[in-house]
Write a protein that holds these residues in place. Structure first.
Motif, PDB file in Angstrom:
ATOM      1  N   ALA A 251       0.854  -1.186   0.000  1.00 22.49           N
ATOM      2  CA  ALA A 251       0.000   0.000   0.000  1.00 22.49           C
ATOM      3  C   ALA A 251       0.894   1.242   0.000  1.00 22.49           C
ATOM      4  CB  ALA A 251      -0.902   0.008   1.226  1.00 22.49           C
ATOM      5  N   HIS A 252       0.459   2.262  -0.726  1.00 20.81           N
ATOM      6  CA  HIS A 252       1.176   3.527  -0.724  1.00 20.81           C
ATOM      7  C   HIS A 252       0.152   4.610  -1.007  1.00 20.81           C
ATOM      8  CE1 HIS A 252       0.909   2.119  -4.835  1.00 20.81           C
ATOM      9  NE2 HIS A 252       0.936   3.392  -5.215  1.00 20.81           N
ATOM     10  N   ARG A 253       0.540   5.854  -0.741  1.00 22.35           N
ATOM     11  CA  ARG A 253      -0.452   6.917  -0.934  1.00 22.35           C
ATOM     12  C   ARG A 253       0.118   8.058  -1.761  1.00 22.35           C
ATOM     13  NH1 ARG A 253       1.283  10.727   2.827  1.00 22.35           N
ATOM     14  NH2 ARG A 253       2.367   9.766   4.581  1.00 22.35           N
ATOM     15  N   HIS A 254      -0.770   8.697  -2.469  1.00 19.49           N
ATOM     16  CA  HIS A 254      -0.468   9.922  -3.220  1.00 19.49           C
ATOM     17  C   HIS A 254      -1.796  10.483  -3.688  1.00 19.49           C
ATOM     18  CE1 HIS A 254      -1.149   7.538  -6.823  1.00 19.49           C
ATOM     19  NE2 HIS A 254      -0.212   6.689  -6.449  1.00 19.49           N
ATOM     20  N   PRO A 255      -1.841  11.735  -4.136  1.00 23.60           N
ATOM     21  CA  PRO A 255      -3.118  12.308  -4.583  1.00 23.60           C
ATOM     22  C   PRO A 255      -3.654  11.628  -5.838  1.00 23.60           C
ATOM     23  CG  PRO A 255      -1.491  14.025  -4.140  1.00 23.60           C
ATOM     24  CD  PRO A 255      -0.756  12.716  -4.127  1.00 23.60           C
ATOM     25  N   TYR A 310      -4.388   5.894   0.454  1.00 25.68           N
ATOM     26  CA  TYR A 310      -3.621   4.653   0.304  1.00 25.68           C
ATOM     27  C   TYR A 310      -4.311   3.777  -0.720  1.00 25.68           C
ATOM     28  CZ  TYR A 310      -0.797   5.460   4.509  1.00 25.68           C
ATOM     29  OH  TYR A 310       0.088   5.956   5.424  1.00 25.68           O
ATOM     30  N   HIS A 311      -3.515   3.008  -1.472  1.00 30.04           N
ATOM     31  CA  HIS A 311      -4.106   2.027  -2.369  1.00 30.04           C
ATOM     32  C   HIS A 311      -3.165   0.858  -2.526  1.00 30.04           C
ATOM     33  CE1 HIS A 311      -2.316   5.446  -4.480  1.00 30.04           C
ATOM     34  NE2 HIS A 311      -1.764   4.560  -5.268  1.00 30.04           N
ATOM     35  N   GLN A 312      -3.746  -0.292  -2.835  1.00 31.17           N
ATOM     36  CA  GLN A 312      -2.990  -1.539  -2.840  1.00 31.17           C
ATOM     37  C   GLN A 312      -3.641  -2.482  -3.835  1.00 31.17           C
ATOM     38  OE1 GLN A 312      -2.632  -2.921   1.166  1.00 31.17           O
ATOM     39  NE2 GLN A 312      -0.913  -4.241   0.687  1.00 31.17           N
TER      40      GLN A 312
HETATM   41 FE   LIG Z   1      -0.122   4.663  -6.625  1.00 29.00          FE
END
Ligand SMILES: [Fe+2]
Length: 406
Positions: A251-255, A310-312
């Motif tokens: 999982a990681h996050r960004h706009p 966050y998305h994975q």
């Molecule tokens: Fe991403």
């Protein structure tokens, strides 16, 4: 709303109302005027299942797709060209990329007043870019319908200029085609991209996104492969990534901006707002988590909420998961800050100032569910936590102060 302005009458009232509906922007009005479906939401399980309707402007049948979080940044549409059919010729100030879902044909591209027509063939899995203000039309060379997905940066351009004649009937010449006429040559060598040193192609035509061999990258999961095709004027960012069977991304996050298009295999994505924390199931925030399943060809908006989500992504099929990622916000892709400011890549662990959750820190629900999903399909999990996936730290600061990362 009444026609006379009403000033606030006491300390606790405001002029106007505190609840309102966002007005449609010019690009959204343009979509509505086309009288074809506009699909919204965080993603689409299977593009082939969407209903299309006759589209007078372009010819054939079409539908728009505007995934959550991409409003005002960039947009997509599907165009089905009937067997033996041709789309209406057009040119426009925005850049456009196409991915061929089904079918075979040719595309013709030429500059207004220029003698030379660039003509190239495409088939299932091809991707090509139309540079801004080049005339083009799509020719279906077969007797079966062809289905193409297009991405454009029309929204910001239309929202600023709000004039269809300025966008669609503009004499400006914004690119040149060299006399040798090979604007649409497939990629040859992989080179390091100039910002982060990752694998890059300079090309305007990728013949087969689905099956082309990808170089090792290791960013999101062990064995992850990736290449960035830099196309046309580079206003529309994209890359092709592949997770191995039995593995999933950290999982990681960004706009918002990126949309992942599943072009091979199948899978699902979890995405949740940063406020829900690193372990939303364990902390009772599960209701904030969104989930999208997809097959080839389906899609999901990586960070649909507009903020830092966050998305994975999880590969569930025996052939892994190949993703074509489009981010039509183009030059915003590398993030914000003053030019020259040193940024840390999202793959870097949250323990080291990055935005990625290490596998050992993730919510236990994630691994449990993933293993269940694989068992149902008879695919072996391969999530041993060794190698480059462990707690990545950023590289040492560079001497030049230029953006650096992975
Ligand atoms: Fe991403």
């Amino acid at each position: 709303m009444s026609s006379a302005f009403v000033a606030p009458s006491g300390e606790q009232t405001y002029a106007g109302t505190t609840r309102y509906r966002r007005p449609a922007r010019p690009y959204e009005r343009f979509m509505a005027e086309q009288d074809i479906p506009v699909y919204r939401g965080i993603g689409v399980r299977d593009l082939r299942a969407l209903e299309l309707r006759p589209w007078a402007r372009l010819g054939g049948n079409g539908a728009f797709i505007q995934t959550d979080g991409t409003d005002g940044q960039w947009g997509m549409f599907l165009i089905e060209v009937p067997g033996g059919g041709v789309t209406n010729q057009e040119r426009h100030l925005y850049e456009e990329v196409f991915f061929v879902v089904d079918g075979r044909g040719t595309t013709e591209v030429w500059l207004e007043g220029g003698p030379r027509v660039q003509r190239f063939e495409w088939g299932p899995g091809s991707m090509f870019a139309i540079p801004p203000n080049a005339n083009h039309r799509i020719v279906n060379g077969s007797s079966d319908p062809a289905l193409l997905l297009a991405g454009t940066n029309a929204p910001p351009i239309m929202n600023i200029f709000s004039s269809e004649s300025f966008v669609f009937d503009n004499p400006a010449r914004l690119v040149d085609f060299a006399d040798d006429g090979d604007y649409y040559r497939p990629p040859e060598d992989i080179v390091p991209d100039p910002v982060r040193g990752r694998a890059m192609w300079r090309t305007n035509l990728v013949p087969d996104v689905v099956n082309v061999e990808l170089p090792l990258d290791n960013e999101r999961s062990p064995g992850y492969r990736r290449v960035e095709p830099h196309m046309a004027t580079d206003a529309f960012f994209c890359f092709i990534g592949q997770h191995e069977p039995g593995r999933y991304s950290k999982a990681h996050r960004h706009p918002s901006g990126a949309v992942l298009i599943c072009v091979k295999g199948e899978g699902y994505t979890y995405t949740w707002p940063r406020e829900a924390g690193m372990r939303p199931w364990e902390t009772g925030q599960e209701h904030l988590v969104k989930r999208q399943e997809y097959v080839a060809v389906g899609m999901v908006s990586a960070a649909p909420g507009g903020g830092d989500w966050y998305h994975q992504h999880f590969a569930t099929g025996p052939e892994g998961l190949r993703l074509l990622v489009w981010d039509g916000s183009g030059r915003s892709y590398y993030g914000w800050g003053a030019p020259g400011e040193e940024l840390v890549a999202s793959r870097v662990s949250v323990h080291h100032g990055g935005r990625s959750i290490d596998y050992e820190d993730e919510d236990p629900h994630i691994r449990r569910e993933y293993v269940r999903q694989l068992e149902r399909r008879g695919v072996a999990p391969r999530m041993g936590l060794t190698g480059p996936d462990r707690g990545a730290a950023p590289d040492a600061p560079s001497q030049t102060g230029r953006p650096k990362g992975a």
